[in-house]
Write a protein that holds these residues in place. Structure first.
Motif, PDB file in Angstrom:
ATOM      1  N   LEU A 108       0.829  -1.208   0.000  1.00  0.00           N
ATOM      2  CA  LEU A 108       0.000   0.000   0.000  1.00  0.00           C
ATOM      3  C   LEU A 108       0.865   1.261   0.000  1.00  0.00           C
ATOM      4  CD1 LEU A 108      -2.869  -0.926   2.459  1.00  0.00           C
ATOM      5  CD2 LEU A 108      -3.053  -0.511   0.007  1.00  0.00           C
ATOM      6  N   PHE A 109       1.922   1.259   0.784  1.00  0.00           N
ATOM      7  CA  PHE A 109       2.827   2.406   0.843  1.00  0.00           C
ATOM      8  C   PHE A 109       3.459   2.652  -0.525  1.00  0.00           C
ATOM      9  CE2 PHE A 109       6.939   4.401   1.784  1.00  0.00           C
ATOM     10  CZ  PHE A 109       6.508   5.499   2.512  1.00  0.00           C
ATOM     11  N   ASP A 110       3.899   1.596  -1.187  1.00  0.00           N
ATOM     12  CA  ASP A 110       4.498   1.719  -2.521  1.00  0.00           C
ATOM     13  C   ASP A 110       3.471   2.229  -3.530  1.00  0.00           C
ATOM     14  OD1 ASP A 110       6.648   1.348  -4.437  1.00  0.00           O
ATOM     15  OD2 ASP A 110       5.496  -0.374  -5.182  1.00  0.00           O
ATOM     16  N   SER A 111       2.251   1.712  -3.470  1.00  0.00           N
ATOM     17  CA  SER A 111       1.195   2.150  -4.387  1.00  0.00           C
ATOM     18  C   SER A 111       0.873   3.625  -4.190  1.00  0.00           C
ATOM     19  CB  SER A 111      -0.072   1.312  -4.180  1.00  0.00           C
ATOM     20  OG  SER A 111       0.180  -0.034  -4.488  1.00  0.00           O
ATOM     21  N   HIS A 112       0.833   4.062  -2.939  1.00  0.00           N
ATOM     22  CA  HIS A 112       0.546   5.472  -2.689  1.00  0.00           C
ATOM     23  C   HIS A 112       1.684   6.359  -3.172  1.00  0.00           C
ATOM     24  CE1 HIS A 112      -0.200   9.242  -0.541  1.00  0.00           C
ATOM     25  NE2 HIS A 112      -1.454   8.922  -0.762  1.00  0.00           N
ATOM     26  N   ALA A 113       2.920   5.904  -3.040  1.00  0.00           N
ATOM     27  CA  ALA A 113       4.062   6.677  -3.549  1.00  0.00           C
ATOM     28  C   ALA A 113       3.993   6.819  -5.065  1.00  0.00           C
ATOM     29  CB  ALA A 113       5.372   6.016  -3.129  1.00  0.00           C
ATOM     30  N   ILE A 114       3.593   5.761  -5.759  1.00  0.00           N
ATOM     31  CA  ILE A 114       3.422   5.824  -7.217  1.00  0.00           C
ATOM     32  C   ILE A 114       2.324   6.814  -7.571  1.00  0.00           C
ATOM     33  CG2 ILE A 114       2.642   4.507  -9.229  1.00  0.00           C
ATOM     34  CD1 ILE A 114       4.080   2.064  -7.924  1.00  0.00           C
ATOM     35  N   MET A 115       1.214   6.765  -6.838  1.00  0.00           N
ATOM     36  CA  MET A 115       0.108   7.700  -7.095  1.00  0.00           C
ATOM     37  C   MET A 115       0.527   9.140  -6.843  1.00  0.00           C
ATOM     38  SD  MET A 115      -3.143   5.687  -5.461  1.00  0.00           S
ATOM     39  CE  MET A 115      -4.190   7.123  -5.574  1.00  0.00           C
ATOM     40  N   ALA A 116       1.256   9.380  -5.777  1.00  0.00           N
ATOM     41  CA  ALA A 116       1.695  10.739  -5.445  1.00  0.00           C
ATOM     42  C   ALA A 116       2.620  11.288  -6.527  1.00  0.00           C
ATOM     43  CB  ALA A 116       2.388  10.762  -4.089  1.00  0.00           C
ATOM     44  N   GLN A 117       3.514  10.445  -7.035  1.00  0.00           N
ATOM     45  CA  GLN A 117       4.415  10.894  -8.101  1.00  0.00           C
ATOM     46  C   GLN A 117       3.641  11.184  -9.388  1.00  0.00           C
ATOM     47  OE1 GLN A 117       7.678  11.604  -7.708  1.00  0.00           O
ATOM     48  NE2 GLN A 117       7.551  12.459  -9.766  1.00  0.00           N
ATOM     49  N   ALA A 118       2.677  10.334  -9.719  1.00  0.00           N
ATOM     50  CA  ALA A 118       1.855  10.565 -10.911  1.00  0.00           C
ATOM     51  C   ALA A 118       1.051  11.858 -10.774  1.00  0.00           C
ATOM     52  CB  ALA A 118       0.924   9.377 -11.157  1.00  0.00           C
ATOM     53  N   ALA A 119       0.539  12.130  -9.574  1.00  0.00           N
ATOM     54  CA  ALA A 119      -0.220  13.369  -9.345  1.00  0.00           C
ATOM     55  C   ALA A 119       0.682  14.589  -9.488  1.00  0.00           C
ATOM     56  CB  ALA A 119      -0.870  13.343  -7.960  1.00  0.00           C
ATOM     57  N   ARG A 120       1.888  14.527  -8.931  1.00  0.00           N
ATOM     58  CA  ARG A 120       2.830  15.657  -9.053  1.00  0.00           C
ATOM     59  C   ARG A 120       3.228  15.890 -10.499  1.00  0.00           C
ATOM     60  NH1 ARG A 120       4.946  13.523  -4.161  1.00  0.00           N
ATOM     61  NH2 ARG A 120       6.400  12.256  -5.341  1.00  0.00           N
ATOM     62  N   ASP A 121       3.520  14.804 -11.221  1.00  0.00           N
ATOM     63  CA  ASP A 121       3.909  14.948 -12.628  1.00  0.00           C
ATOM     64  C   ASP A 121       2.777  15.525 -13.466  1.00  0.00           C
ATOM     65  OD1 ASP A 121       6.382  13.914 -12.011  1.00  0.00           O
ATOM     66  OD2 ASP A 121       5.973  11.911 -12.829  1.00  0.00           O
ATOM     67  N   GLY A 122       1.563  15.046 -13.245  1.00  0.00           N
ATOM     68  CA  GLY A 122       0.411  15.569 -13.987  1.00  0.00           C
ATOM     69  C   GLY A 122       0.145  17.028 -13.674  1.00  0.00           C
ATOM     70  N   ALA A 123       0.207  17.386 -12.403  1.00  0.00           N
ATOM     71  CA  ALA A 123      -0.030  18.783 -12.015  1.00  0.00           C
ATOM     72  C   ALA A 123       1.082  19.689 -12.530  1.00  0.00           C
ATOM     73  CB  ALA A 123      -0.144  18.888 -10.498  1.00  0.00           C
ATOM     74  N   ARG A 124       2.303  19.174 -12.568  1.00  0.00           N
ATOM     75  CA  ARG A 124       3.416  19.969 -13.098  1.00  0.00           C
ATOM     76  C   ARG A 124       3.173  20.279 -14.577  1.00  0.00           C
ATOM     77  NH1 ARG A 124       7.369  16.731 -11.824  1.00  0.00           N
ATOM     78  NH2 ARG A 124       7.422  17.507  -9.701  1.00  0.00           N
ATOM     79  N   LEU A 125       2.654  19.307 -15.315  1.00  0.00           N
ATOM     80  CA  LEU A 125       2.303  19.564 -16.725  1.00  0.00           C
ATOM     81  C   LEU A 125       1.212  20.624 -16.826  1.00  0.00           C
ATOM     82  CD1 LEU A 125       2.248  15.981 -18.290  1.00  0.00           C
ATOM     83  CD2 LEU A 125       3.900  17.797 -18.709  1.00  0.00           C
ATOM     84  N   GLY A 126       0.258  20.567 -15.895  1.00  0.00           N
ATOM     85  CA  GLY A 126      -0.813  21.561 -15.904  1.00  0.00           C
ATOM     86  C   GLY A 126      -0.324  22.954 -15.573  1.00  0.00           C
TER      87      GLY A 126
END
Length: 160
Positions: A41-59
């Protein structure tokens, strides 16, 4: 006169290790399984957090040169976030991506609208916990893991 029979100390403890193992083994296995699930679960949340940061950075960047004709910034970022999640083993159909006003959940933030320039937006990713942790919850009452980040729609450029 009574005669005591002296016993050797190891005769009194015969089988003790087996009983102790029988009591402790299930607890140890339960802790091991919990540790493995928690780290997943910790690893999955870290992947989600990185994907959210990358997507928001593009925005938050100037999208005028890399955005294809006929696709909105919101759609492009949603596709990119789902692609990142799929590359990390998540089912892209289960990944929900929301781009909203941070103080008004449920109200979609249009990144391409000029009136939203320099405004804050929230990118939120939701994934059901069922594929990650087995549970008996119904589809109507499904638990979700959430990761979100708030960025400014600044349309900044990358300087090299």
């Amino acid at each position: 006169m009574m005669v005591r029979k002296l016993r050797k100390p190891h005769e009194e403890r015969r089988g003790t290790a087996t009983v102790e193992f029988a009591v402790m083994a299930p607890l140890m296995f339960l802790m091991l399984i919990g540790l493995l699930q928690g780290s997943r679960l910790f690893d999955s949340h870290a992947i989600m957090a990185q994907a959210a940061r990358d997507g928001a950075r593009l925005g938050a960047m100037d999208r005028s040169e890399w955005l294809a004709q006929g696709i909105s910034s919101n759609d492009k970022i949603t596709q990119d976030v789902r692609g990142t999640m799929a590359a990390n083993g998540f089912d892209p159909e289960d990944v929900d991506v929301f781009i909203e006003f941070p103080d008004d959940p449920g109200n979609t933030f249009d990144l391409d609208d000029p009136s939203n320039d320099l405004a804050l937006f929230e990118l939120r990713i939701e994934v059901p916990l069922t594929p990650l942790v087995p549970s008996d919850t119904s589809d109507d009452n499904q638990l979700k893991m959430v990761s979100k980040v708030v960025f400014r729609n600044a349309k900044s450029t990358i300087v090299q």
